[in-house]
Design an enzyme around this catalytic site. Structure first.
Site, PDB file in Angstrom:
ATOM      1  N   GLU A  39       0.757  -1.257  -0.107  1.00  0.00           N
ATOM      2  CA  GLU A  39      -0.061   0.047  -0.029  1.00  0.00           C
ATOM      3  C   GLU A  39       0.829   1.171  -0.008  1.00  0.00           C
ATOM      4  O   GLU A  39       0.464   2.167  -0.508  1.00  0.00           O
ATOM      5  CB  GLU A  39      -0.944  -0.217   1.288  1.00  0.00           C
ATOM      6  CG  GLU A  39      -1.910   1.082   1.341  1.00  0.00           C
ATOM      7  CD  GLU A  39      -2.341   1.246   2.977  1.00  0.00           C
ATOM      8  OE1 GLU A  39      -2.281   2.584   3.287  1.00  0.00           O
ATOM      9  OE2 GLU A  39      -2.682   0.284   3.254  1.00  0.00           O
ATOM     10  N   HIS A  40       1.928   1.271   0.772  1.00  0.00           N
ATOM     11  CA  HIS A  40       2.973   2.363   0.847  1.00  0.00           C
ATOM     12  C   HIS A  40       3.894   2.532  -0.490  1.00  0.00           C
ATOM     13  O   HIS A  40       3.719   3.410  -1.119  1.00  0.00           O
ATOM     14  CB  HIS A  40       3.871   2.266   1.913  1.00  0.00           C
ATOM     15  CG  HIS A  40       3.259   2.412   3.205  1.00  0.00           C
ATOM     16  ND1 HIS A  40       3.703   3.610   4.082  1.00  0.00           N
ATOM     17  CD2 HIS A  40       2.435   1.957   3.978  1.00  0.00           C
ATOM     18  CE1 HIS A  40       3.124   3.549   5.180  1.00  0.00           C
ATOM     19  NE2 HIS A  40       2.150   2.586   4.945  1.00  0.00           N
ATOM     20  N   GLU A 116       5.449   3.877  11.427  1.00  0.00           N
ATOM     21  CA  GLU A 116       4.089   3.895  11.769  1.00  0.00           C
ATOM     22  C   GLU A 116       3.727   2.872  12.864  1.00  0.00           C
ATOM     23  O   GLU A 116       3.007   3.114  13.390  1.00  0.00           O
ATOM     24  CB  GLU A 116       3.380   3.460  10.522  1.00  0.00           C
ATOM     25  CG  GLU A 116       1.870   3.143  10.353  1.00  0.00           C
ATOM     26  CD  GLU A 116       1.454   3.123   9.061  1.00  0.00           C
ATOM     27  OE1 GLU A 116       0.020   2.880   9.056  1.00  0.00           O
ATOM     28  OE2 GLU A 116       2.273   2.756   8.130  1.00  0.00           O
TER      29      GLU A 116
END
Length: 410
Positions: A39-40, A116
Site C-alpha cells: 500500500e505504501h 508507523e
C-alpha cells in the site's frame, strides 16, 4: 475486471477507487505485513511518474488520494472534481498496475512503516485490539496485525514484496468502483485505456473468497504489561461470518448492548458508576468467521469491576434478550447511521466496491432498511444466545504484572 459505478446527478465530485481482493490474511508468516507494505510502495513511483509527480498531480487539482489495507482487501482511491475524473483514473490505475517496487523505495519506506508501527504501539487503545485478536485467533493470519511487526517488516525483501505484488495484483482480482458526477460508459473507456494490454478478453473475475471452515479460535487472555495510567481491555469471542442472514439481528444487538449513549454498557459502566470514559461493543466479519468484542478503558484498579459488569450484561442479554424500546432505538440508530453515512461520494464508492468484491451482492439502501426493520425481538434473542455464550478471549494492556485474568474468560 469488474467496473461498478453510481451516477449522482447534481454532484460535482467523483470518488474513484480500485479494490484488490488481497489483505493481511493472505500472507504467510514470512510475508506478514506485505499487503500494507505494498500500500505504501504503490505511491512511490511508476515508469511514468515518480513519487513527487504523483503527489503534485493530485495537489494541482485539489483532490485527495489515499489507501487502506484490511484483513481481506486493499483499496486505493481518489476524490476529485467531476471534470478531473480522467486524471484520477489514469493516476490511480497507473499506480496500481505499474508500480516499480524499486529497491531504494523499499528501503526508505521500511523506515516509514517502522515509524508507523511505533506510533501505533504508543497508543494502547489501538494495541489492545491486536492483543484481543491474537488471543482469539493465535498466530494465524487473522490473529496477526495488518501492519505486521517490527521483525517481519525488517525481514521483508524487495524480491518477496515484488513477487507478492505480481501474483496478487491482477485485473481479475480487482474491482473498480466510482460514485458521483460521472457517466458509466465514459468510465469504462477510461479504465480500459488505463489498463490497456493488462486486460485479457478471455479472463473471468476471481470468485468470491470462499467461506470454508472457520479458522481455529481460542479462549485465553493476552496481557501486555505497560505502566499506563489507564487500563485497556477487549473481551469477546467469535461471531458471524459476513454472509450469515442473522447479521442484521447482530447489528441490532450490538447497538442495544454497546453501540450508543443509551446502550446498556454505556449506561451501566459510564453513566451510573463513572467507571470508564470510553466503553462500547463492536462486531466485524470475514468470509469464514467473525468476532464480537467489548472495549473499555478504565483505571487499573477498577478493571475487575468493569469486567464483572461486562460479563453480567453479556449473560443477561444472552438469557433474556433486549427490550422492545431497545429494539426500536437500535433499529433507528442503524437506519440513521446507514443513510447519513452515504451522504458523500467516498462512502458511496466504498459501499459499491465492498458489495462487489467482498459480499457478491449489492443491496439497495431500501433493501437494507427493510432487513433492519424486519428484525424481531426473537431474532435478537436467538443471535444473542448464540454469539454471547461462545468461548471468550481477552486482551488487556496495563500495569498488571503477573495478574491472573483467567476468571474473566471462564
Amino acid at each position: 475486471m469488474r467496473v461498478i459505478s453510481e451516477s449522482l446527478p447534481g454532484v460535482r465530485s467523483v470518488a474513484f477507487g480500485i479494490w484488490v481482493g488481497v489483505g493481511s490474511r493472505d500472507e504467510q508468516a514470512s510475508l506478514a505485513g506485505a499487503s500494507h507494505y505494498l500500500e505504501h510502495l504503490l505511491f512511490k513511483g511508476t515508469p511514468r511518474r515518480d513519487a513527487l509527480e504523483i503527489a503534485e498531480v493530485m495537489d494541482a487539482v485539489g483532490g485527495e488520494m489515499n489507501a487502506f489495507t484490511a484483513k481481506e482487501y486493499t483499496c486505493y482511491y481518489a476524490r476529485v472534481l467531476d471534470e478531473d475524473l480522467a486524471l484520477a483514473v489514469d493516476l490511480v490505475c497507473d499506480m496500481v498496475a505499474s508500480s516499480l517496487i524499486a529497491s531504494a523505495d523499499v528501503e526508505s519506506e521500511r523506515g516509514v512503516i517502522l515509524e508507523e508501527i511505533a506510533m501505533h504501539d504508543d497508543d494502547p487503545g489501538d494495541v489492545v485490539h491486536d492483543a484481543f485478536t491474537t488471543a482469539l485467533y493465535g498466530d494465524g493470519p487473522l490473529g496477526r496485525p495488518v501492519i505486521g511487526s517490527v521483525e517481519s517488516i525488517e525481514g521483508l525483501s524487495r524480491t518477496a514484496i515484488a513477487g507478492y505484488y505480481r501474483r496478487r495484483y491482477t485485473p481479475s482480482s480487482m474491482v473498480v468502483a466510482a460514485s458521483g458526477g460521472l457517466d458509466h460508459g465514459r468510465l469504462l473507456r477510461l479504465v480500459k485505456k488505463a489498463f490497456a494490454d493488462r486486460l485479457d478478453g478471455d479472463a473471468a473475475p476471481a470468485p468470491l473468497r470462499p467461506a470454508g471452515r472457520p479458522p481455529a479460535s481460542h479462549s485465553r487472555a493476552v496481557v501486555q504489561e505497560r505502566a499506563t495510567e489507564q487500563a485497556h481491555l477487549v473481551l469477546g469471542g467469535t461471531a458471524l461470518r459476513r454472509d450469515d442472514p442473522r447479521r442484521f439481528a447482530l447489528g441490532v444487538l450490538n447497538g442495544a448492548l454497546g453501540g450508543g449513549m443509551s446502550s446498556r454498557l454505556f449506561q451501566e459502566i459510564r453513566e451510573k458508576r463513572g467507571l470508564a470514559y470510553s466503553v462500547y461493543s463492536y462486531a466485524s466479519s470475514h468470509a469464514d468467521s467473525g468476532l464480537f468484542g467489548v472495549y473499555a478503558g478504565c483505571a487499573p484498579g477498577k478493571v475487575d469491576q468493569v469486567l464483572d459488569l461486562v460479563r453480567e450484561q453479556l449473560a443477561l442479554v444472552a438469557d433474556t434478550g433486549i427490550t422492545a424500546d431497545e429494539l426500536r432505538r437500535s433499529k433507528g440508530q442503524m437506519r440513521g447511521s446507514l443513510v447519513l453515512g452515504l451522504e458523500d461520494t467516498g462512502s458511496r464508492m466504498s459501499r459499491l466496491g465492498k458489495a462487489e468484491l467482498v459480499h457478491g451482492e449489492l443491496l439497495s439502501v431500501d433493501e437494507i432498511l427493510a432487513r433492519i426493520d424486519a428484525v424481531t425481538l426473537d431474532d435478537v434473542r436467538d443471535v444473542a444466545g448464540d454469539v454471547l455464550t461462545r468461548p471468550r478471549s481477552l486482551g488487556v494492556i496495563g500495569p498488571f504484572g503477573d495478574k491472573d485474568f483467567s476468571e474473566a474468560i471462564r
